[in-house]
Design a protein around this motif. Structure first.
Motif, short mmCIF file in Angstrom:
data_model
loop_
_atom_site.label_atom_id
_atom_site.label_comp_id
_atom_site.label_asym_id
_atom_site.label_seq_id
_atom_site.Cartn_x
_atom_site.Cartn_y
_atom_site.Cartn_z
N LYS A 16 0.85 -1.19 0.00
CA LYS A 16 0.00 0.00 0.00
C LYS A 16 0.88 1.24 0.00
N PHE A 63 0.74 5.67 -0.02
CA PHE A 63 -0.02 6.91 0.10
C PHE A 63 0.86 8.08 -0.34
N THR A 103 -4.12 7.07 -2.96
CA THR A 103 -3.77 5.83 -2.28
C THR A 103 -3.88 4.67 -3.26
N GLN A 141 -3.17 0.36 -3.74
CA GLN A 141 -2.99 -0.88 -2.98
C GLN A 141 -3.13 -2.07 -3.91
N ASP A 200 -2.39 7.63 8.56
CA ASP A 200 -2.97 6.67 7.60
C ASP A 200 -4.48 6.54 7.77
N GLN A 217 -6.19 11.38 6.59
CA GLN A 217 -5.38 12.20 5.70
C GLN A 217 -6.03 13.55 5.43
#
Length: 506
Positions: A227, A229, A239, A241, A422, A425
């Motif tokens: 993941k 960011f 983001t 993932q 996390d 944000q």
């Protein structure tokens, strides 16, 4: 009058050691040196502006009061144990104040051990949930002829048909690396399973972070995930993932991408794409104000597509009462929910929600959870922060001139707060404050020494994110060479240091 009461309340929670910037084991000579320096810095006679003069007088009195307490052995021992309330005659037994400093110190050491245990708990940030499902269908859908044949009068059959338990802890590895260990167990109608996950997160810069996840379970098999960011602009973040699930049926890859943007001060827009076992495209609009919270979401995907709208109204009362309602409709049917949430004690919240669905039926959800006692001083603290910075300007100018003349210590930039989160944000901009001026004001003889305590108590600082883990980031110049360091909130700091040098590229 209200501002004055807020100022008094904030001062009553001010730590004397942080105010004087001394260690808890500071000697009388260290206290005197710090006291004399701060008195010269905040003396009211140095300011002609009435507002600045009033603020300087208030801060000068706070410094004097802190020195009076800590310079007296008996008062200091009582303060170490009971805080400011221990120094007041009303409300405390006289026998407690007659105890010797040695006896009080022994009690303080016991409380200090308990404080260290609480500090460890805060650093590991343990989280856990337990949920239980109860099947009470017979209360609403009775077959009377069957109950008549049952011995004991035919009581409705109520059973626990599912249970879920989860737990996670965090372990800071370095200033930029954190490990998270989590696990869960669940059972439903006699069938159960569990999994365990290990995540390593690294903060790569002030704009982003990445994490690597390893997991294993007795149902789906091992999991490997990544993941990332990243803040794209001050108002937009991204983001990404991806993951690989090693199941008995083979590899099951998955991927998701989400972008969000601040539309205005209180509104966020989200767009998410997921590919894998539950592929979908989701867009949502979230507006959060002081008195309300509104969400509108649309999902198109396999196996479920839906349209959802929810609204929550926040009453401006001491109990923080909230009423909420939502409607969700899709291929699965339609669900209408309504409920309320209220703070029932200083540390706990109770909520109740009724869900009416077709074809799901009627469900009552009751939730109880503890809360941390967080009091926000954002407006008052920000006002005091700005006033302190103004009071320090003239002293900082003289300090910088003296340091520049000998190529000493110059604080170029300093930030304090939570740099990357996390889970929140969208609140990132409000969680860091500029503390360049307050830190430069503490420089003496080309040295800056901060003690092992929360830096939120230093003059010119305030807590921008109450209850969350904070850090101090410094960019400074010494002997004409750039240095940089990141320090945890409760860690001591001494600069300059050779290890902080930023090596120049050839």
């Amino acid at each position: 009058m209200a501002a004055s009461l807020d100022d008094d309340f904030e001062f009553n929670n001010q730590d004397y050691y942080s105010l004087l910037n001394v260690r808890k084991e500071a000697t009388l000579e260290e206290l005197k040196a710090s006291y004399r320096r701060l008195c010269m810095l905040y003396h009211p006679d140095k300011h002609r502006d009435p507002e600045l003069k009033g603020q300087a007088e208030q801060l000068f009195n706070q410094v004097h009061q802190a020195y009076e307490v800590l310079s007296d052995a008996h008062s200091r021992a009582i303060y170490d144990i009971f805080g400011k309330k221990g120094l007041e005659v009303e409300g405390w037994e006289v026998v407690e104040r007659k105890r010797t400093p040695a006896e009080i110190r022994e009690e303080y050491e016991r409380l200090q051990r308990e404080r260290e245990e609480r500090r460890l708990q805060q650093r590991t940030n343990p989280k856990g949930t337990i949920s239980v499902g109860v099947d009470a269908t017979d209360l609403f859908d009775r077959y009377d002829e069957d109950f008549e044949e049952m011995p004991g009068g035919g009581f409705p059959h109520i059973e626990i048909n599912k249970m879920h338990i989860s737990q996670s802890i965090e372990a800071p590895l370095t200033n930029s690396d954190t490990a998270v260990l989590s696990g869960s167990l669940s059972t439903h109608n006699g069938n159960g399973g569990g999994n365990i996950n290990m995540t390593v997160r690294r903060v790569t810069s002030a704009k982003g972070w990445g994490e690597l996840e390893f997991g294993a379970g007795d149902i789906l098999g091992p999991l490997l995930g990544l993941k990332v960011f990243r803040n794209i602009t001050p108002r937009c973040f991204l983001t990404a993932q991806c993951g690989l699930q090693f199941s008995p049926r083979g590899l099951r890859p998955s991927c998701s991408l989400m972008t969000a943007r601040h539309l205005d001060q209180n509104t966020m827009g989200y767009l998410q794409w997921r590919w894998g076992p539950n592929s979908a495209m989701t867009t949502s609009l979230v507006r959060d104000t002081k008195s309300s919270h509104f969400t509108l979401a649309l999902q198109l995907g396999v196996p479920h597509s839906y349209l959802m709208m929810s609204y929550q109204y926040k009453f401006q009362d001491e109990d923080q009462t909230k009423v909420k309602g939502s409607v969700k409709t899709g291929w699965f049917g339609t669900v209408v929910e309504y409920g309320a949430e209220r703070k029932i004690s200083r540390h706990s919240v109770l909520s109740a929600t009724v869900s009416i669905g077709v074809p799901q039926g009627v469900t009552l959800k009751i939730k109880y959870w503890p809360t941390q006692n967080m009091i926000s001083f954002s407006c008052v603290s920000l006002h005091n922060y700005l006033m302190y910075v103004l009071l320090m300007q003239e002293s900082v100018r003289r300090i910088i001139e003296a340091e520049e003349s000998k190529m000493g210590l110059i604080i170029l930039n300093a930030w304090y707060g939570k740099f990357v989160s996390d889970t929140s944000q969208k609140q990132e901009k409000a969680k860091v404050i500029d503390v360049t001026v307050p830190l430069q004001c503490l420089v003496k003889d080309s040295k800056l020494i901060l003690t092992e305590s929360s830096k939120a108590g230093l003059p010119g600082f305030y807590d921008p994110c109450v209850g969350e883990e904070k850090s101090l980031k410094l960019l400074y110049q010494f002997r004409g060479v750039m240095h940089q360091v990141i320090s945890a909130d409760i860690e001591s700091l001494r600069i300059p240091k050779q290890s902080h040098r930023i090596e120049s590229e050839s």
